[in-house]
Design an enzyme around this catalytic site. Structure first.
Site, short mmCIF file in Angstrom:
data_model
loop_
_atom_site.label_atom_id
_atom_site.label_comp_id
_atom_site.label_asym_id
_atom_site.label_seq_id
_atom_site.Cartn_x
_atom_site.Cartn_y
_atom_site.Cartn_z
CE LYS A 92 -124.50 -8.82 -18.15
NZ LYS A 92 -124.70 -7.75 -19.13
C1 LIG Z 1 -125.22 -7.85 -20.43
C2 LIG Z 1 -125.64 -6.60 -21.08
C3 LIG Z 1 -126.67 -6.56 -22.01
C4 LIG Z 1 -127.37 -7.80 -22.48
O1 LIG Z 1 -128.14 -8.40 -21.46
P1 LIG Z 1 -128.60 -9.92 -21.58
O2 LIG Z 1 -129.24 -10.26 -20.30
O3 LIG Z 1 -127.37 -10.71 -21.84
O4 LIG Z 1 -129.56 -9.99 -22.73
C5 LIG Z 1 -127.05 -5.32 -22.53
N1 LIG Z 1 -126.43 -4.19 -22.15
C6 LIG Z 1 -125.41 -4.19 -21.27
C7 LIG Z 1 -124.75 -2.91 -20.92
C8 LIG Z 1 -124.99 -5.38 -20.69
O5 LIG Z 1 -123.99 -5.37 -19.80
#
Ligand SMILES: *Cc1c(COP(=O)(O)O)cnc(C)c1O
Length: 462
Positions: free
Chosen positions: A112
């Site tokens: 993120k």
């Molecule tokens: C947010 C997240 C996901 C999922 O990603 P999306 O874009 O919501 O599909 C998977 N793994 C981790 C560690 C995350 O923080």
């Protein structure tokens, strides 16, 4: 570039407007009116460039008109300066033809950060120029919130409120949200699950009085700027394995469908991606949908990969928009049906989805086993989300096409599950080794729209 809503009833916006708005006023999600295509020789020319240079070349057509060229280059430099790996998104080899794309070298140890660090800088520059300020409210299953708080803390043009499900995020995730002392960031522990947080957020956006009075802005993965930033590492990874002269596939641990949707856009931009594989945990609405069972909500079951504990995947609406031939009316209809539990996908749209996406579902036991076997066979300690991806990737590998699994978080972010599987305690990187000693600041709040809105208004007024 102009941006249009998946539901066709909201005004067209510039990149900057779409970014500052988040959710469209018709309830839809913004998408570029046209997907820019990068010619194959330009893709070949990305080989050997820095991550920042690739980021500029990939994202520029989407933001042109909202930012000046030099300004945008500077924003990108700033965004990734706090990462602790020079390559930003390094590739590691797991076995002959399977690679891990490590996306956890940013400040909060999950992918993120790639989007959030960029969006923090983009907001600050845009708001300063406008002489404006906004209130950012986000819902998180853990990683979005910590990334947002880290990206926006101390910025003078924004207040940030993050809703997270009380007791359902890991301790590291919680502490990353509750320990920053800056007065413009607030962590709210909601008595509910992630879907409750997400639906409270949607309701706030649809409450136009509230939305306008606090100048509400969203940085959840519904924000197109988030998706945009994530397109970049599909390019950097594919090119370093020989694209455009060789195809690659990606497996993506998936929750809200934002990360894998960025891969879909990379493919539409001309990157030769063979398969995009959706990996889910036991919360498998996407896997059920992609295997033809329709898109019907179930109950969210807490898992050891909590950032994927999601039943309604917001960004799937964007994939549906393209699968239905950009028919905003059809998408609006489906989203109405979703309010009553779910919908069947038309045959034509199913075929279109299957042209691009495969999927797999991984149980809790398989996740633990995969953490253990990955450590045994490749000497890599992986987080549970990444393990879900690795398992599904192994089931979907094709000969002669390299498979790249996205390593979405650092194992130290989910130490309990990792230690249970491997008997190894994953240490935090040294720059955050005092996380457990820092004082926490959190507000517990009812799962109630009125209470949440009142709290936010009260804090901003101060
Ligand atoms: C947010 C997240 C996901 C999922 O990603 P999306 O874009 O919501 O599909 C998977 N793994 C981790 C560690 C995350 O923080």
């Amino acid at each position: 570039m102009k941006y249009i809503s998946t539901r066709g009833q909201a005004p067209e916006l510039t990149f900057e407007e779409a970014m500052l708005t988040g959710l469209a006023r018709d309830g839809g999600l913004y998408l570029p009116a046209e997907i820019p295509v990068m010619p194959q020789d330009q893709i070949a020319g990305l080989a050997g460039l820095t991550y920042e240079e690739i980021a500029f070349k990939v994202m520029w057509p989407f933001v042109e008109g909202s930012f000046a060229e030099d300004e945008f280059r500077e924003i990108i430099e700033h965004a990734y300066a706090g990462f602790d790996h020079a390559a930003r998104a390094p590739l590691k080899q797991l076995n002959e033809n399977h690679f891990l794309l490590e996306l956890f070298h940013g400040p909060t140890l999950a992918f993120k950060d790639f989007a959030m660090q960029l969006i923090g800088q983009l907001f600050q520059v845009a708001l300063k120029r406008r002489g404006d300020r906004v209130t950012i409210v986000g819902a998180t299953s853990g990683d979005t919130g910590s990334a947002a708080i880290e990206a926006f803390r101390g910025l003078d043009a924004v207040d940030v409120f993050i809703l997270f499900p009380d007791g359902r995020v890991s301790e590291v995730q919680r502490r990353q949200m509750t320990t920053p002392a800056d007065s413009n960031v607030h962590a709210l522990a909601v008595a509910g699950d992630f879907d409750d947080c997400q639906s409270a957020l949607k309701d706030m956006f649809n409450d136009f009085d509230f939305r306008d009075s606090v100048k509400l802005a969203g940085v959840n993965s519904i924000n197109f700027a988030r998706v945009l930033a994530q397109i970049v590492y599909y390019f950097s990874a594919a090119v370093s394995l020989g694209a455009p002269h060789r195809k690659v596939s990606f497996t993506v641990p998936t929750g809200n469908f934002g990360d894998i949707f960025a891969g879909y856009l990379a493919k539409r931009m001309g990157l030769p991606i063979d398969r995009l594989v959706v990996a889910t945990n036991q919360n498998d609405i996407l896997h059920r949908c992609l295997t033809g069972e329709g898109y019907f909500k179930g109950d969210t079951i807490p898992s050891i990969s909590p950032s994927m504990d999601i039943q309604v995947s917001s960004n799937f609406e964007r994939a549906l928009f393209y699968a239905y031939g950009e028919d905003a009316g059809a998408v609006s209809q489906l989203m109405e049906e979703l309010k009553n539990g779910g919908f069947k996908v038309s045959q034509g749209a199913m075929e279109s989805l299957r042209e691009n996406f495969d999927s797999g579902r991984v149980s809790e036991d398989e996740t633990l086993q995969t953490i253990q076997s990955t450590l045994a066979h490749s000497a890599e300690l992986v987080c549970p989300h990444t393990a879900v991806g690795i398992k599904v990737a192994e089931d979907h590998r094709a000969e002669n096409v390299p498979m790249i699994t996205l390593a979405t978080a650092h194992p130290a972010k989910f130490p309990a599950a990792v230690e249970k599987a491997s008997d190894v305690h994953p240490p935090l990187p040294s720059r955050m080794s005092d996380l457990y000693e820092r004082p926490e600041r959190v507000t517990r709040i009812a799962n109630n729209l009125g209470a949440i809105e009142k709290f936010i208004k009260g804090q901003i007024a101060e």
